[in-house]
Design an enzyme around this catalytic site. Structure first.
Site, PDB file in Angstrom:
ATOM      1  N   ARG A  12       1.216  -1.221  -0.371  1.00  0.00           N
ATOM      2  CA  ARG A  12       0.071  -0.172   0.150  1.00  0.00           C
ATOM      3  C   ARG A  12       0.616   1.396   0.217  1.00  0.00           C
ATOM      4  O   ARG A  12       0.906   2.140  -0.898  1.00  0.00           O
ATOM      5  CB  ARG A  12      -0.765   0.147   0.903  1.00  0.00           C
ATOM      6  CG  ARG A  12      -2.020   0.973   0.892  1.00  0.00           C
ATOM      7  CD  ARG A  12      -2.096   2.069   1.597  1.00  0.00           C
ATOM      8  NE  ARG A  12      -0.298   2.271   2.604  1.00  0.00           N
ATOM      9  CZ  ARG A  12      -0.824   3.674   3.477  1.00  0.00           C
ATOM     10  NH1 ARG A  12       0.056   4.776   2.848  1.00  0.00           N
ATOM     11  NH2 ARG A  12      -0.523   3.244   4.792  1.00  0.00           N
ATOM     12  N   ASP A  13       1.166   1.442   1.249  1.00  0.00           N
ATOM     13  CA  ASP A  13       2.296   3.020   1.481  1.00  0.00           C
ATOM     14  C   ASP A  13       3.502   2.649  -0.001  1.00  0.00           C
ATOM     15  O   ASP A  13       3.936   3.761  -0.100  1.00  0.00           O
ATOM     16  CB  ASP A  13       2.913   2.948   2.727  1.00  0.00           C
ATOM     17  CG  ASP A  13       3.579   4.564   2.550  1.00  0.00           C
ATOM     18  OD1 ASP A  13       2.959   5.385   2.536  1.00  0.00           O
ATOM     19  OD2 ASP A  13       3.450   4.643   4.033  1.00  0.00           O
ATOM     20  N   HIS A 204       5.439   4.434  12.919  1.00  0.00           N
ATOM     21  CA  HIS A 204       5.731   4.537  11.095  1.00  0.00           C
ATOM     22  C   HIS A 204       6.641   5.075  10.485  1.00  0.00           C
ATOM     23  O   HIS A 204       5.852   6.792  10.535  1.00  0.00           O
ATOM     24  CB  HIS A 204       3.779   4.836  10.969  1.00  0.00           C
ATOM     25  CG  HIS A 204       3.896   5.103   9.059  1.00  0.00           C
ATOM     26  ND1 HIS A 204       2.763   4.213   8.657  1.00  0.00           N
ATOM     27  CD2 HIS A 204       3.406   6.284   8.521  1.00  0.00           C
ATOM     28  CE1 HIS A 204       2.855   4.371   7.193  1.00  0.00           C
ATOM     29  NE2 HIS A 204       3.620   5.469   7.130  1.00  0.00           N
ATOM     30  N   CYS A 237       4.146   8.944   0.274  1.00  0.00           N
ATOM     31  CA  CYS A 237       2.764   9.858   0.759  1.00  0.00           C
ATOM     32  C   CYS A 237       3.203  11.050  -1.287  1.00  0.00           C
ATOM     33  O   CYS A 237       3.035  11.450  -1.653  1.00  0.00           O
ATOM     34  CB  CYS A 237       2.998  10.371   1.443  1.00  0.00           C
ATOM     35  SG  CYS A 237       0.902  11.370   1.160  1.00  0.00           S
ATOM     36  N   ASN A 246       9.467   4.071   3.503  1.00  0.00           N
ATOM     37  CA  ASN A 246       9.230   3.723   4.423  1.00  0.00           C
ATOM     38  C   ASN A 246      10.603   3.190   4.782  1.00  0.00           C
ATOM     39  O   ASN A 246      10.865   2.803   3.777  1.00  0.00           O
ATOM     40  CB  ASN A 246       8.104   2.998   4.560  1.00  0.00           C
ATOM     41  CG  ASN A 246       6.862   3.870   4.763  1.00  0.00           C
ATOM     42  OD1 ASN A 246       6.125   3.333   3.654  1.00  0.00           O
ATOM     43  ND2 ASN A 246       6.092   3.665   5.075  1.00  0.00           N
TER      44      ASN A 246
HETATM   45  P1  HMG Z   1     -13.073  14.287  -2.879  1.00  0.00           P
HETATM   46  O1  HMG Z   1     -12.548  14.702  -4.125  1.00  0.00           O
HETATM   47  O2  HMG Z   1     -13.377  15.437  -1.892  1.00  0.00           O
HETATM   48  O3  HMG Z   1     -14.607  13.650  -2.368  1.00  0.00           O
HETATM   49  O4  HMG Z   1     -11.748  13.415  -1.747  1.00  0.00           O
HETATM   50  P2  HMG Z   1     -15.973  13.406  -2.818  1.00  0.00           P
HETATM   51  O5  HMG Z   1     -16.645  12.747  -1.807  1.00  0.00           O
HETATM   52  O6  HMG Z   1     -16.099  14.845  -3.111  1.00  0.00           O
HETATM   53  O7  HMG Z   1     -15.733  12.655  -4.581  1.00  0.00           O
HETATM   54  C1  HMG Z   1     -15.346  12.665  -5.555  1.00  0.00           C
HETATM   55  C2  HMG Z   1     -15.536  11.791  -6.391  1.00  0.00           C
HETATM   56  O8  HMG Z   1     -14.025  10.363  -5.665  1.00  0.00           O
HETATM   57  C3  HMG Z   1     -16.617  11.174  -6.809  1.00  0.00           C
HETATM   58  O9  HMG Z   1     -16.382  10.546  -7.864  1.00  0.00           O
HETATM   59  C4  HMG Z   1     -17.097   9.295  -5.757  1.00  0.00           C
HETATM   60  O10 HMG Z   1     -17.370   8.670  -5.803  1.00  0.00           O
HETATM   61  C5  HMG Z   1     -14.701   9.244  -5.728  1.00  0.00           C
HETATM   62  P3  HMG Z   1     -16.297  10.857  -9.047  1.00  0.00           P
HETATM   63  O11 HMG Z   1     -18.503  11.060  -8.659  1.00  0.00           O
HETATM   64  O12 HMG Z   1     -16.081  12.220 -10.111  1.00  0.00           O
HETATM   65  O13 HMG Z   1     -16.434  10.292 -10.520  1.00  0.00           O
HETATM   66  N1  HMG Z   1     -14.954   8.723  -4.443  1.00  0.00           N
HETATM   67  C6  HMG Z   1     -13.919   8.149  -4.210  1.00  0.00           C
HETATM   68  N2  HMG Z   1     -13.526   6.607  -4.795  1.00  0.00           N
HETATM   69  C7  HMG Z   1     -13.004   5.656  -4.562  1.00  0.00           C
HETATM   70  N3  HMG Z   1     -13.716   5.279  -3.450  1.00  0.00           N
HETATM   71  C8  HMG Z   1     -13.911   5.816  -2.763  1.00  0.00           C
HETATM   72  C9  HMG Z   1     -13.803   7.669  -2.824  1.00  0.00           C
HETATM   73  N4  HMG Z   1     -14.174   8.829  -2.264  1.00  0.00           N
HETATM   74  C10 HMG Z   1     -14.588   9.257  -3.017  1.00  0.00           C
HETATM   75  N5  HMG Z   1     -13.334   6.165  -1.013  1.00  0.00           N
HETATM   76  C11 HMG Z   1     -11.003  11.316  -0.583  1.00  0.00           C
HETATM   77  C12 HMG Z   1     -12.198  13.265  -0.904  1.00  0.00           C
HETATM   78  C13 HMG Z   1     -10.647  11.518   0.771  1.00  0.00           C
HETATM   79  C14 HMG Z   1     -12.303  10.599  -1.215  1.00  0.00           C
HETATM   80  C15 HMG Z   1     -10.116  12.045  -1.521  1.00  0.00           C
HETATM   81  O14 HMG Z   1      -9.468  13.173  -0.538  1.00  0.00           O
HETATM   82  C16 HMG Z   1      -8.733  11.091  -1.222  1.00  0.00           C
HETATM   83  O15 HMG Z   1      -9.134   9.528  -1.791  1.00  0.00           O
HETATM   84  N6  HMG Z   1      -7.417  10.737  -0.325  1.00  0.00           N
HETATM   85  C17 HMG Z   1      -7.114   9.637  -0.357  1.00  0.00           C
HETATM   86  C18 HMG Z   1      -5.613  10.085  -0.511  1.00  0.00           C
HETATM   87  C19 HMG Z   1      -4.656   8.942  -0.142  1.00  0.00           C
HETATM   88  O16 HMG Z   1      -4.576   8.358  -0.109  1.00  0.00           O
HETATM   89  N7  HMG Z   1      -3.260   9.730   0.418  1.00  0.00           N
HETATM   90  C20 HMG Z   1      -2.282   8.353   0.867  1.00  0.00           C
HETATM   91  C21 HMG Z   1      -2.537   7.554   1.283  1.00  0.00           C
HETATM   92  S1  HMG Z   1      -2.751   8.483   3.672  1.00  0.00           S
HETATM   93  C22 HMG Z   1      -0.243   8.332   3.831  1.00  0.00           C
HETATM   94  O17 HMG Z   1       0.538   7.599   3.169  1.00  0.00           O
HETATM   95  C23 HMG Z   1      -0.178   8.282   5.218  1.00  0.00           C
HETATM   96  C24 HMG Z   1       0.375   7.109   5.818  1.00  0.00           C
HETATM   97  O18 HMG Z   1       0.540   6.081   5.374  1.00  0.00           O
HETATM   98  C25 HMG Z   1       0.962   7.857   6.920  1.00  0.00           C
HETATM   99  C26 HMG Z   1       2.113   8.265   7.262  1.00  0.00           C
HETATM  100  O19 HMG Z   1       2.691   8.010   6.292  1.00  0.00           O
HETATM  101  O20 HMG Z   1       1.980   9.466   7.516  1.00  0.00           O
HETATM  102  C27 HMG Z   1      -1.176   6.188   6.206  1.00  0.00           C
HETATM  103 MG    MG Z   2       3.063   6.458   4.986  1.00  0.00          MG
END
Ligand code: HMG
Ligand code: MG
Length: 301
Positions: A12-13, A204, A237, A246
């Site tokens: 994933r990450d 993490h 990220c 990581n």
């Molecule tokens: P948004 O654009 O505000 O969402 O995104 P929305 O609710 O307005 O929906 C927009 C569109 O996205 C719609 O589709 C929804 O259906 C779709 P459209 O009508 O335009 O075709 N949608 C989705 N599709 C699939 N799965 C879903 C989903 N939700 C909405 N779950 C949202 C808001 C949270 C969805 C977006 O910002 C997002 O997906 N963000 C994720 C970012 C991410 O994954 N970042 C990396 C992971 S975090 C990380 O790496 C840190 C970590 O490792 C720890 C660390 O290192 O610190 C964990």
């Molecule tokens: Mg991370």
């Protein structure tokens, strides 16, 4: 301390930030290889918006087709109820919600405020628990934020407390851009221990500045027993510019093995998994231990 749990985040990450993602079948095979290394936790995908993180768009197929082992958990990221719906549909056992104390990072990563992110996390956690899933909470930017700089430990501790109250079984403290150092790590963790207890915490570390192993040692000193790692040092990220991979699983295992701390994970098998996935990516793992063990092997031939 005699035992530590390794929580593998490579699929994933590790893979979420790849501009040219590896094939879906290669991901499935990668996870199947990892399932045979002794790992008990393999974070396997993210049900996030494919527009935001294209490299995770095939998580549905991945979660459907991996060969699961009974004793292994295969968590996935679920930022909202839509993500949880997919997690349930594809038989995930653990949903991961994520939050951050930084308003700017919250906006960049999840397009919402800190308060809205917590509200979403609450909705997801409640529903996931009803449906029989475990919920893990992530807090990002626990020491520094790429947009707001230094983060106060008390803010992290308060978030941890809220996530535990919601029903998260564990909080993973993410040094997203890898700029934390050991003393700062200890300050932040001490505050979190006071808020939720050490048994609820995982660490993490991204290794951008080469501080991850030192920070892990500092965390072990305070009694932390769960460490997130990524084979070969994969990762980053997409919404934290410059964030590197990581800490490498094999680097952490080498250190823990040397300290007599058991994990149940086989370092040689982890190196084989690194070799597999990095060959698919067309580059060499950044893990120092991987490279050292490879050249040792070559010298013996
Ligand atoms: P948004 O654009 O505000 O969402 O995104 P929305 O609710 O307005 O929906 C927009 C569109 O996205 C719609 O589709 C929804 O259906 C779709 P459209 O009508 O335009 O075709 N949608 C989705 N599709 C699939 N799965 C879903 C989903 N939700 C909405 N779950 C949202 C808001 C949270 C969805 C977006 O910002 C997002 O997906 N963000 C994720 C970012 C991410 O994954 N970042 C990396 C992971 S975090 C990380 O790496 C840190 C970590 O490792 C720890 C660390 O290192 O610190 C964990
Ligand atoms: Mg991370």
């Amino acid at each position: 301390m005699s035992e530590v749990t390794i929580y593998e985040v490579g699929p994933r990450d590790g893979l979420q930030n790849e501009k040219i993602p590896i094939g879906t079948n290669d991901k499935i095979q990668f996870i199947n290889i990892l399932s045979d290394t002794g790992l008990m936790f393999i974070e396997s995908g993210a049900f996030v918006s494919p527009k935001w993180v294209p490299a995770m768009a095939d998580s549905n197929t991945v979660l459907s087709e991996i060969v699961r082992k009974n004793n292994i958990m295969y968590p996935v990221l679920t930022p909202n109820l839509k993500g949880l719906e997919d997690a349930i549909k594809y038989n995930s056992d653990t949903a991961c919600v994520f939050a951050t104390p930084s308003e700017s990072f919250s906006k960049k990563n999840t397009n919402c405020t800190v308060k809205e992110a917590l509200y979403r996390a609450q909705e997801v956690t409640e529903e996931a628990i009803i449906k029989g899933l475990k919920v893990r909470g992530y807090i990002s930017t626990v020491m520094f934020c790429p947009y707001e700089n230094e983060i106060e430990p008390i803010k992290v501790a308060k978030l941890a407390e809220e996530l535990i109250k919601m029903g998260c079984y564990e909080i993973s403290l993410g040094d997203t851009i890898g700029s934390g150092t050991p003393i700062k790590t200890k300050e932040m963790i001490r505050e979190c221990i006071e808020a939720v207890g050490v048994e609820k915490l995982a660490v993490h570390f991204h290794d951008t500045y080469g501080q991850a192993l030192a920070n892990i040692l500092a965390s072990l000193d305070l009694g932390i027993k769960v460490i997130d790692t990524s084979v070969g040092g994969l990762g980053g990220c997409p919404y934290a510019p410059g964030a590197k991979g990581n800490v490498a699983t094999e680097d952490v295992l080498f250190m823990l093995n040397g300290m007599g701390i058991t994990t149940g994970v086989d370092i040689e098998k982890i190196c084989n998994a690194s070799e597999y996935v990095f060959e698919k990516l067309g580059r060499v793992p950044s893990s120092r231990v991987f490279n050292a063990l490879q050249s040792k092997k070559k010298r013996n031939i």
